[in-house]
Design a protein around this motif. Structure first.
Motif, mmCIF file in Angstrom:
data_model
loop_
_atom_site.group_PDB
_atom_site.id
_atom_site.type_symbol
_atom_site.label_atom_id
_atom_site.label_comp_id
_atom_site.label_asym_id
_atom_site.label_seq_id
_atom_site.Cartn_x
_atom_site.Cartn_y
_atom_site.Cartn_z
ATOM 1 N N LEU A 306 4.081 -7.492 20.992
ATOM 2 C CA LEU A 306 3.741 -6.523 20.128
ATOM 3 C C LEU A 306 3.880 -6.054 18.955
ATOM 4 C CD1 LEU A 306 1.521 -3.850 18.873
ATOM 5 C CD2 LEU A 306 2.874 -2.703 20.648
ATOM 6 N N VAL A 307 4.112 -6.460 17.702
ATOM 7 C CA VAL A 307 4.576 -6.079 16.226
ATOM 8 C C VAL A 307 3.948 -4.077 15.831
ATOM 9 C CG1 VAL A 307 5.037 -5.991 14.247
ATOM 10 C CG2 VAL A 307 4.415 -8.016 15.295
ATOM 11 N N THR A 308 5.690 -3.783 15.805
ATOM 12 C CA THR A 308 4.981 -2.415 15.813
ATOM 13 C C THR A 308 5.190 -2.211 14.265
ATOM 14 O OG1 THR A 308 5.003 -0.978 17.782
ATOM 15 C CG2 THR A 308 4.830 0.009 16.095
ATOM 16 N N LEU A 309 4.350 -1.637 13.062
ATOM 17 C CA LEU A 309 4.260 -1.718 11.986
ATOM 18 C C LEU A 309 4.773 -0.381 11.601
ATOM 19 C CD1 LEU A 309 2.478 -4.815 10.907
ATOM 20 C CD2 LEU A 309 4.845 -4.995 11.080
ATOM 21 N N LEU A 310 5.768 0.085 11.067
ATOM 22 C CA LEU A 310 5.797 1.809 10.422
ATOM 23 C C LEU A 310 6.443 1.719 9.329
ATOM 24 C CD1 LEU A 310 6.779 5.025 11.824
ATOM 25 C CD2 LEU A 310 8.422 4.088 12.538
ATOM 26 N N ARG A 311 5.673 2.868 8.459
ATOM 27 C CA ARG A 311 6.046 3.243 7.544
ATOM 28 C C ARG A 311 5.819 4.427 7.243
ATOM 29 N NH1 ARG A 311 1.512 0.367 2.882
ATOM 30 N NH2 ARG A 311 -0.307 1.206 4.052
ATOM 31 N N PRO A 312 6.302 5.464 6.195
ATOM 32 C CA PRO A 312 6.117 6.212 5.584
ATOM 33 C C PRO A 312 4.742 6.008 4.094
ATOM 34 C CG PRO A 312 8.277 5.654 3.867
ATOM 35 C CD PRO A 312 8.324 4.770 5.111
ATOM 36 N N ARG A 313 4.075 6.715 3.840
ATOM 37 C CA ARG A 313 3.171 7.387 3.246
ATOM 38 C C ARG A 313 3.633 7.341 1.844
ATOM 39 N NH1 ARG A 313 -2.308 9.770 5.854
ATOM 40 N NH2 ARG A 313 -2.371 7.942 7.565
ATOM 41 N N ASP A 314 5.171 8.317 1.550
ATOM 42 C CA ASP A 314 5.007 9.231 0.176
ATOM 43 C C ASP A 314 6.604 8.242 0.274
ATOM 44 O OD1 ASP A 314 5.119 10.104 -2.190
ATOM 45 O OD2 ASP A 314 5.827 11.625 -1.909
ATOM 46 N N ARG A 315 7.380 8.040 -0.474
ATOM 47 C CA ARG A 315 8.802 7.542 -0.951
ATOM 48 C C ARG A 315 9.084 7.708 -2.587
ATOM 49 N NH1 ARG A 315 7.337 1.943 0.461
ATOM 50 N NH2 ARG A 315 8.468 3.097 2.371
ATOM 51 N N ASP A 316 10.349 8.236 -2.524
ATOM 52 C CA ASP A 316 10.748 7.921 -4.150
ATOM 53 C C ASP A 316 10.664 6.334 -4.409
ATOM 54 O OD1 ASP A 316 11.474 10.835 -3.996
ATOM 55 O OD2 ASP A 316 13.744 10.293 -3.711
ATOM 56 N N ASP A 317 10.484 6.221 -5.531
ATOM 57 C CA ASP A 317 9.981 4.873 -6.247
ATOM 58 C C ASP A 317 11.345 4.641 -7.115
ATOM 59 O OD1 ASP A 317 9.545 2.177 -6.278
ATOM 60 O OD2 ASP A 317 7.378 3.589 -6.397
ATOM 61 N N HIS A 318 10.956 3.117 -7.213
ATOM 62 C CA HIS A 318 12.275 2.464 -8.817
ATOM 63 C C HIS A 318 11.401 2.034 -9.134
ATOM 64 C CE1 HIS A 318 15.703 0.877 -10.603
ATOM 65 N NE2 HIS A 318 17.001 2.935 -10.355
ATOM 66 N N GLY A 319 11.317 1.942 -10.565
ATOM 67 C CA GLY A 319 10.790 0.436 -11.059
ATOM 68 C C GLY A 319 11.811 -0.786 -11.437
ATOM 69 N N VAL A 320 10.513 -1.412 -11.380
ATOM 70 C CA VAL A 320 11.365 -2.870 -11.964
ATOM 71 C C VAL A 320 11.064 -3.262 -13.139
ATOM 72 C CG1 VAL A 320 11.049 -5.638 -11.412
ATOM 73 C CG2 VAL A 320 10.365 -3.646 -9.460
ATOM 74 N N PRO A 321 12.597 -3.637 -13.628
ATOM 75 C CA PRO A 321 12.626 -3.892 -14.910
ATOM 76 C C PRO A 321 11.369 -5.389 -15.595
ATOM 77 C CG PRO A 321 14.493 -3.135 -14.562
ATOM 78 C CD PRO A 321 13.595 -3.610 -13.419
ATOM 79 N N ASP A 329 5.911 -12.823 -13.537
ATOM 80 C CA ASP A 329 4.712 -11.426 -14.593
ATOM 81 C C ASP A 329 4.568 -11.235 -14.043
ATOM 82 O OD1 ASP A 329 3.883 -14.393 -14.400
ATOM 83 O OD2 ASP A 329 1.757 -13.370 -14.553
ATOM 84 N N TYR A 330 4.000 -11.515 -12.676
ATOM 85 C CA TYR A 330 3.401 -10.707 -11.357
ATOM 86 C C TYR A 330 3.976 -9.133 -11.438
ATOM 87 C CZ TYR A 330 6.198 -12.350 -7.712
ATOM 88 O OH TYR A 330 7.039 -12.974 -7.137
ATOM 89 N N LEU A 331 5.777 -9.289 -11.725
ATOM 90 C CA LEU A 331 6.447 -7.799 -11.363
ATOM 91 C C LEU A 331 5.929 -6.761 -12.616
ATOM 92 C CD1 LEU A 331 9.178 -9.766 -9.063
ATOM 93 C CD2 LEU A 331 7.627 -8.221 -8.336
ATOM 94 N N ALA A 332 5.732 -7.708 -13.064
ATOM 95 C CA ALA A 332 5.953 -6.636 -14.976
ATOM 96 C C ALA A 332 5.055 -5.776 -14.926
ATOM 97 C CB ALA A 332 5.534 -7.085 -16.098
ATOM 98 N N ASP A 338 6.237 -0.078 -4.959
ATOM 99 C CA ASP A 338 5.003 -1.194 -4.900
ATOM 100 C C ASP A 338 5.153 -2.135 -3.945
ATOM 101 O OD1 ASP A 338 3.225 0.961 -6.198
ATOM 102 O OD2 ASP A 338 4.019 -0.641 -8.462
ATOM 103 N N LEU A 339 6.232 -2.706 -4.264
ATOM 104 C CA LEU A 339 6.868 -4.247 -3.609
ATOM 105 C C LEU A 339 6.887 -4.531 -1.939
ATOM 106 C CD1 LEU A 339 6.851 -7.497 -3.527
ATOM 107 C CD2 LEU A 339 9.191 -6.991 -4.548
ATOM 108 N N LEU A 340 7.485 -3.334 -1.872
ATOM 109 C CA LEU A 340 8.005 -3.189 -0.746
ATOM 110 C C LEU A 340 6.116 -2.618 0.085
ATOM 111 C CD1 LEU A 340 9.552 -2.755 1.535
ATOM 112 C CD2 LEU A 340 9.735 -0.290 1.472
#
Length: 425
Positions: A306-321, A329-332, A338-340
């Motif tokens: 069984l794989v238990t996937l855990l995450r917070p719905r809200d977090r501080d973020d940092h843009g990708v330049p 281009d998909y990172l722009a 977003d990536l995580l």
């Protein structure tokens, strides 16, 4: 806390739990809930741990750590549940206080750590319910000697959490050390929301009242059906998958700050449920890091997880330049968050596509209230699973055997030494 068990159902996964089987299991969950509620009401050993969010004295904890507010470093000396809960709290929550945990007796590590600390600005919290834990007291004696050698009065830098009797209590009384009572009726692995885990959070400047409020939210959410209670939904699903062949539970948080939580979960799940040839083996992973190491096994290896996937719905973020590098281009215009999130959802989809059972757990954020709720709910899930297995959830006889054997070896028990040796040259 939100729990989504859809990808663990038989319609989606192998092994999986048929919806009809979950509905039948719910009758046992109702009986187990009645047993848990009665144990809590009577303050029975183990079940009493689920009362801690209501019974922990936040004022007493703050008073005990107040003399050490000038500290730059907190050194917690304990092992297992006497350290992992505190480590989970301070690692999850941002702090300016440097926190270290002496939870092993590796001499090279202990020496290197002490050599790098300014012991004059270090507070030491010694945690042992019995007051006789060999590893804890050995490390305490080493730190005490190091402080003395550095010209530091160790009695000015030390406070303890222990039972009402034992070597550590006697030491605290002799030297007038601030001393907190270890909670009655709560095994160490269930004592994070108490005088065992909360002093580290308090000294690090975190809101103890909110941590306990989160635990109370979990208490209020307990109900007699797995379909009405997130904690029971998780515990019952993990149990039902185990008896169908998913004997490994990989806890995979998608937040660096929750990596230690996975360690805490591993002790709780293993020590509580590993009895009588039963129990689900916990594994630790970290998203997205372990998508590049362990996910290959989870998706394409034996169907025993069984794989238990855990995450917070809200977090501080940092843009990708923005970048002119080809193919990126998909990172722009995106961000690391977003990536995580994309990595999380891709892992979930990958596991589901290959029929590997997985459960999604989401909390609002990695903050005090959400963390208190998460810790309580996982404890309640574990207790519920123990009821379904029919094991003694709150004991650890195999651990006690190992402790006794270690003491015997130190005292020169040659017969035991010969029994445990198999030398190949």
């Amino acid at each position: 806390m939100n729990v989504d068990i859809g990808n663990a159902l038989a319609a989606e996964a192998t092994p999986g739990v048929p919806r009809a089987a979950l509905e039948r299991l719910d009758d046992r969950v109702a009986d187990a809930h009645d047993r848990i509620a009665a144990g809590m009401a009577d303050g029975e050993f183990g079940y009493a741990a689920l009362n801690l969010p209501e019974r922990a004295d936040a004022d007493a904890i703050r008073a005990a750590v107040d003399p050490f507010e000038d500290s730059d470093v907190l050194l917690t000396v304990g092992i297992g549940g006497s350290a992992l809960g505190a480590a989970t709290l301070v690692d999850a929550l941002d702090s300016d206080l440097d926190c270290y945990f002496l939870d092993n007796v590796d001499p090279e590590y202990v020496a290197a750590l002490l050599d790098g600390l300014d012991l004059s600005s270090t507070a030491m919290h010694v945690v042992s319910r019995s007051g006789t834990t060999a590893e804890t007291l050995a490390n305490f004696l080493v730190v005490r000697e190091a402080m003395t050698d550095a010209g530091v009065d160790w009695t000015d830098r030390t406070f303890v959490t222990t039972g009402r009797a034992g070597n550590l209590r006697e030491l605290a009384d002799e030297h007038a050390l601030p001393a907190l009572d270890a909670p009655e009726g709560a095994p160490g692995r269930f004592s994070v929301l108490s005088t065992v885990g909360l002093p580290a959070a308090a000294l690090a400047g975190h809101d103890v009242d909110e941590l306990l409020a989160g635990g109370r939210d979990g208490m209020d959410a307990l109900a007699g059906s797995l379909f009405d209670c997130p904690a029971y939904a998780y515990g019952a699903t993990a149990y039902a998958l185990d008896v169908r062949g998913a004997g490994i539970n990989a806890m995979m948080p998608y937040a660096e700050s929750l990596e230690t939580f996975a360690e805490w979960f591993a002790q709780l799940w293993a020590e509580s449920l590993g009895k009588d040839g039963l129990g689900q083996t916990p594994a630790r992973a970290l998203g997205a890091t372990d998508q590049h190491s362990q996910l290959q096994l989870y998706r394409a290896g034996p169907r025993d997880k069984l794989v238990t996937l855990l995450r917070p719905r809200d977090r501080d973020d940092h843009g990708v330049p923005d970048t002119d590098l080809s193919g990126l281009d998909y990172l722009a215009g995106g961000s690391l968050g977003d990536l995580l999130d994309a990595e999380f959802e891709a892992t979930e989809a990958s596991l589901a596509e290959s029929g590997v059972p997985n459960v999604r757990i989401e909390i609002p954020a990695v903050d005090e209230r959400s963390l208190g709720r998460l810790l309580f709910d996982v404890e309640a899930a574990c207790v519920l699973a123990g009821e379904l297995y029919g094991v003694e959830t709150f004991t650890q006889p195999a651990v006690e055997w190992g402790k006794d054997a270690a003491r015997g070896l130190l005292r020169g028990d040659q017969a035991l030494r010969e029994k445990t040796e198999l030398v190949v040259d």
